[in-house]
Design a protein around this motif. Structure first.
Motif: not given
Length: 239
Positions: A85, A87, A93, A126-127, A233
């Motif tokens: 994951e 950014f 994301m 985190s995503v 994404h």
């Protein structure tokens, strides 16, 4: 959910641009799915899903048969399923799913792709909490009302049915993938423009021209990696 479908179309168009690489990745994915259970799609749900998706990418039968024969025979390669994951620019994301026989190689390659293209790796979770696992089935030749009636008659639960650019798209829970397809096939529909178990963003972002160009380079770099099977994404690409 139209913006979600647009996201999938962008991903599919990118993969279609290099068919030999796509076919090689499907060969690995089919082999791994077949090794998980019986090499028979009727008794192996994971394999059936992969084979249905392979049809929408026009993967040659020879490649499919080769992967299945390898799974049935003495093939003993071990692959690990990994999820990364990260950014991109301006709140974008990215989720990267990989199949690899060398974890260190894959982790290094994915991290390098992020770092060289304006992105950064995140920790697990985190995503992904901003994405929903979703079955997505797309077809042509039927109206939205006709597909809705088919789903009702077959008593199949779906999240949504939308129509865009002469394509009807059915969104459902992942465990309803086969049920949706079987209902449509019973109604005489055998060709699908898309058949995916996807990770769809709950919210999308748009990027200005420069960060969008950078983000597209990031996605291309990730999809070009040998071990990467899927990239998801939350960016809605502009024209």
């Amino acid at each position: 959910m139209g913006r979600k479908w647009n996201n999938i179309k962008e991903k599919k168009a990118s993969k279609d641009a290099n068919t030999s690489r796509v076919y090689a990745k499907f060969g690995v994915e089919i082999y791994v799915a077949a090794k998980k259970g019986e090499p028979d799609p009727e008794s192996n749900r994971a394999l059936k899903v992969v084979l249905e998706r392979a049809k929408t990418y026009n993967v040659p039968k020879a490649i499919i048969d080769r992967a299945l024969d390898k799974a049935k025979g003495s093939g003993d390669e071990t692959y690990e399923e990994l999820r990364y994951e990260g950014f991109g620019p301006n709140g974008s994301m990215v989720i990267v799913d990989a199949l690899t026989n060398n974890v260190n190689r894959t982790a290094s390659a994915v991290r390098s792709a992020f770092n060289k293209n304006g992105g950064s790796m995140g920790v697990s979770g985190s995503v992904s909490y901003m994405f929903e696992p979703t079955a997505v089935i797309g077809l042509e030749g039927k109206t939205l009302d006709e597909v809705m009636e088919i789903m009702l008659e077959a008593d199949v639960d779906v999240r949504d049915i939308v129509e865009e650019d002469e394509t009807v798209i059915v969104y459902a829970e992942p465990d309803q993938f086969n049920a949706v397809q079987e209902a449509l096939k019973t109604a005489g529909i055998t060709d699908f423009t898309i058949a995916e178990l996807s990770m769809l963003a709950q919210n999308f972002v748009t990027l200005d021209e420069e960060p969008q160009a950078q983000f597209e380079k990031l996605i291309d770099a990730l999809e070009d990696l040998e071990d990467v099977q899927q990239v998801y994404h939350n960016v809605e690409f502009g024209d």
